[in-house]
Design a protein around this motif. Structure first.
Motif, PDB file in Angstrom:
ATOM      1  N   ARG A  49     -52.026 -25.158  33.844  1.00  0.00           N
ATOM      2  CA  ARG A  49     -51.982 -24.020  33.101  1.00  0.00           C
ATOM      3  C   ARG A  49     -52.365 -22.943  34.548  1.00  0.00           C
ATOM      4  NH1 ARG A  49     -57.558 -26.428  30.526  1.00  0.00           N
ATOM      5  NH2 ARG A  49     -56.379 -26.323  28.963  1.00  0.00           N
ATOM      6  N   LEU A  50     -51.447 -22.338  34.230  1.00  0.00           N
ATOM      7  CA  LEU A  50     -51.501 -20.945  35.559  1.00  0.00           C
ATOM      8  C   LEU A  50     -52.901 -19.758  35.489  1.00  0.00           C
ATOM      9  CD1 LEU A  50     -48.101 -22.151  34.736  1.00  0.00           C
ATOM     10  CD2 LEU A  50     -47.783 -21.100  36.386  1.00  0.00           C
ATOM     11  N   GLN A  51     -53.449 -19.543  35.863  1.00  0.00           N
ATOM     12  CA  GLN A  51     -54.104 -18.268  35.531  1.00  0.00           C
ATOM     13  C   GLN A  51     -53.424 -17.369  35.765  1.00  0.00           C
ATOM     14  OE1 GLN A  51     -56.306 -17.214  39.621  1.00  0.00           O
ATOM     15  NE2 GLN A  51     -57.814 -16.470  38.740  1.00  0.00           N
ATOM     16  N   GLY A  52     -53.809 -16.112  35.196  1.00  0.00           N
ATOM     17  CA  GLY A  52     -53.190 -15.083  34.565  1.00  0.00           C
ATOM     18  C   GLY A  52     -52.277 -14.942  33.541  1.00  0.00           C
ATOM     19  N   ASP A  53     -51.061 -13.838  33.137  1.00  0.00           N
ATOM     20  CA  ASP A  53     -50.103 -13.236  32.180  1.00  0.00           C
ATOM     21  C   ASP A  53     -48.994 -14.201  33.025  1.00  0.00           C
ATOM     22  OD1 ASP A  53     -49.150 -13.493  30.559  1.00  0.00           O
ATOM     23  OD2 ASP A  53     -49.238 -11.198  30.007  1.00  0.00           O
ATOM     24  N   GLN A  54     -48.263 -15.730  33.382  1.00  0.00           N
ATOM     25  CA  GLN A  54     -47.459 -15.710  33.615  1.00  0.00           C
ATOM     26  C   GLN A  54     -46.647 -16.216  33.202  1.00  0.00           C
ATOM     27  OE1 GLN A  54     -47.792 -15.036  36.504  1.00  0.00           O
ATOM     28  NE2 GLN A  54     -49.583 -14.975  37.235  1.00  0.00           N
ATOM     29  N   ARG A  55     -46.046 -15.490  31.851  1.00  0.00           N
ATOM     30  CA  ARG A  55     -44.724 -15.674  31.471  1.00  0.00           C
ATOM     31  C   ARG A  55     -43.837 -15.870  31.397  1.00  0.00           C
ATOM     32  NH1 ARG A  55     -47.660 -13.231  25.668  1.00  0.00           N
ATOM     33  NH2 ARG A  55     -47.694 -11.712  27.088  1.00  0.00           N
ATOM     34  N   ASP A  56     -43.697 -14.460  31.995  1.00  0.00           N
ATOM     35  CA  ASP A  56     -42.334 -14.116  32.161  1.00  0.00           C
ATOM     36  C   ASP A  56     -42.066 -14.701  33.496  1.00  0.00           C
ATOM     37  OD1 ASP A  56     -42.114 -12.171  29.961  1.00  0.00           O
ATOM     38  OD2 ASP A  56     -42.736 -10.903  31.312  1.00  0.00           O
ATOM     39  N   LEU A  57     -43.013 -14.981  34.364  1.00  0.00           N
ATOM     40  CA  LEU A  57     -42.073 -16.245  35.081  1.00  0.00           C
ATOM     41  C   LEU A  57     -41.490 -17.096  35.166  1.00  0.00           C
ATOM     42  CD1 LEU A  57     -45.043 -14.059  37.982  1.00  0.00           C
ATOM     43  CD2 LEU A  57     -42.498 -13.850  37.890  1.00  0.00           C
ATOM     44  N   VAL A  58     -42.894 -17.680  34.272  1.00  0.00           N
ATOM     45  CA  VAL A  58     -42.248 -18.671  34.037  1.00  0.00           C
ATOM     46  C   VAL A  58     -41.289 -19.079  33.164  1.00  0.00           C
ATOM     47  CG1 VAL A  58     -42.794 -21.064  32.846  1.00  0.00           C
ATOM     48  CG2 VAL A  58     -44.532 -20.139  34.375  1.00  0.00           C
ATOM     49  N   TYR A  59     -40.719 -18.419  32.440  1.00  0.00           N
ATOM     50  CA  TYR A  59     -39.639 -18.734  30.961  1.00  0.00           C
ATOM     51  C   TYR A  59     -38.560 -18.053  32.595  1.00  0.00           C
ATOM     52  CZ  TYR A  59     -36.198 -16.610  28.180  1.00  0.00           C
ATOM     53  OH  TYR A  59     -35.272 -16.785  26.899  1.00  0.00           O
ATOM     54  N   LYS A  60     -38.035 -17.562  33.507  1.00  0.00           N
ATOM     55  CA  LYS A  60     -37.354 -16.724  34.235  1.00  0.00           C
ATOM     56  C   LYS A  60     -37.275 -18.539  35.147  1.00  0.00           C
ATOM     57  CE  LYS A  60     -37.878 -12.359  34.937  1.00  0.00           C
ATOM     58  NZ  LYS A  60     -38.633 -10.840  36.106  1.00  0.00           N
ATOM     59  N   LEU A  62     -37.257 -21.613  34.816  1.00  0.00           N
ATOM     60  CA  LEU A  62     -36.627 -22.417  33.714  1.00  0.00           C
ATOM     61  C   LEU A  62     -35.763 -22.100  33.738  1.00  0.00           C
ATOM     62  CD1 LEU A  62     -40.183 -23.204  31.457  1.00  0.00           C
ATOM     63  CD2 LEU A  62     -39.699 -24.791  32.816  1.00  0.00           C
ATOM     64  N   LEU A  63     -35.102 -21.259  33.189  1.00  0.00           N
ATOM     65  CA  LEU A  63     -34.073 -20.674  33.409  1.00  0.00           C
ATOM     66  C   LEU A  63     -32.884 -21.169  34.236  1.00  0.00           C
ATOM     67  CD1 LEU A  63     -34.215 -17.688  30.620  1.00  0.00           C
ATOM     68  CD2 LEU A  63     -34.004 -20.235  29.804  1.00  0.00           C
ATOM     69  N   GLU A  64     -33.539 -20.085  34.838  1.00  0.00           N
ATOM     70  CA  GLU A  64     -32.658 -20.352  36.266  1.00  0.00           C
ATOM     71  C   GLU A  64     -32.492 -21.264  37.305  1.00  0.00           C
ATOM     72  OE1 GLU A  64     -34.558 -17.631  39.571  1.00  0.00           O
ATOM     73  OE2 GLU A  64     -34.279 -15.920  38.464  1.00  0.00           O
ATOM     74  N   GLU A  65     -33.405 -22.808  37.049  1.00  0.00           N
ATOM     75  CA  GLU A  65     -32.982 -23.795  37.184  1.00  0.00           C
ATOM     76  C   GLU A  65     -32.851 -24.967  36.722  1.00  0.00           C
ATOM     77  OE1 GLU A  65     -33.957 -25.074  40.818  1.00  0.00           O
ATOM     78  OE2 GLU A  65     -34.381 -22.665  41.184  1.00  0.00           O
ATOM     79  N   GLN A  66     -32.256 -24.493  35.472  1.00  0.00           N
ATOM     80  CA  GLN A  66     -31.563 -25.331  34.762  1.00  0.00           C
ATOM     81  C   GLN A  66     -32.531 -26.105  34.006  1.00  0.00           C
ATOM     82  OE1 GLN A  66     -27.724 -25.429  36.157  1.00  0.00           O
ATOM     83  NE2 GLN A  66     -27.178 -23.320  35.801  1.00  0.00           N
ATOM     84  N   ILE A  67     -33.718 -25.874  33.395  1.00  0.00           N
ATOM     85  CA  ILE A  67     -34.768 -27.343  33.275  1.00  0.00           C
ATOM     86  C   ILE A  67     -34.664 -27.349  31.801  1.00  0.00           C
ATOM     87  CG2 ILE A  67     -37.236 -28.251  33.330  1.00  0.00           C
ATOM     88  CD1 ILE A  67     -37.458 -27.137  35.847  1.00  0.00           C
ATOM     89  N   ILE A  68     -34.974 -26.288  31.594  1.00  0.00           N
ATOM     90  CA  ILE A  68     -34.332 -26.364  29.547  1.00  0.00           C
ATOM     91  C   ILE A  68     -33.599 -24.808  29.193  1.00  0.00           C
ATOM     92  CG2 ILE A  68     -36.205 -24.430  29.467  1.00  0.00           C
ATOM     93  CD1 ILE A  68     -37.578 -26.534  27.018  1.00  0.00           C
ATOM     94  N   ASP A  69     -32.949 -25.055  28.484  1.00  0.00           N
ATOM     95  CA  ASP A  69     -32.171 -24.175  27.382  1.00  0.00           C
ATOM     96  C   ASP A  69     -32.811 -22.950  26.754  1.00  0.00           C
ATOM     97  OD1 ASP A  69     -29.531 -25.263  28.554  1.00  0.00           O
ATOM     98  OD2 ASP A  69     -29.533 -26.566  26.057  1.00  0.00           O
ATOM     99  N   LYS A  70     -32.494 -21.838  26.710  1.00  0.00           N
ATOM    100  CA  LYS A  70     -32.499 -20.322  26.576  1.00  0.00           C
ATOM    101  C   LYS A  70     -33.476 -20.782  24.960  1.00  0.00           C
ATOM    102  CE  LYS A  70     -32.321 -15.984  25.972  1.00  0.00           C
ATOM    103  NZ  LYS A  70     -31.106 -14.414  26.356  1.00  0.00           N
TER     104      LYS A  70
END
Length: 78
Positions: A49-60, A62-70
């Motif tokens: 859980r992250l405080q605030g609306d961090q959807r875009d930062l988390v999305y970027k 996960l994609l940049e570190e290649q943890i999960i596919d889009k």
């Protein structure tokens, strides 16, 4: 999730079990400058859980570190 009128919580769930969630949470805490907790939901699955609306930062991240596919990422909310 929206808590009150302008307060939000970003929840990340469904990450692979072989990932070190503690290290990811610590990195996000320092990189995004927010409060981060590692808990379990009602089903017993581990979530971050992250405080605030961090959807875009988390999305970027996960994609940049290649943890999960889009195609496997679902963003809920507004």
């Amino acid at each position: 999730k929206q808590r009150k009128s302008r307060k939000y919580i970003t929840e990340v769930e469904g990450l692979a079990s072989d990932l070190d969630l503690k290290k990811i949470a610590k990195y996000w805490r320092h990189e995004f400058h927010v409060s981060v907790t590692k808990t379990k939901n009602s089903d017993g699955k581990k979530i971050i859980r992250l405080q605030g609306d961090q959807r875009d930062l988390v999305y970027k991240f996960l994609l940049e570190e290649q943890i999960i596919d889009k195609e496997y990422i679902k963003i809920h909310g507004y």
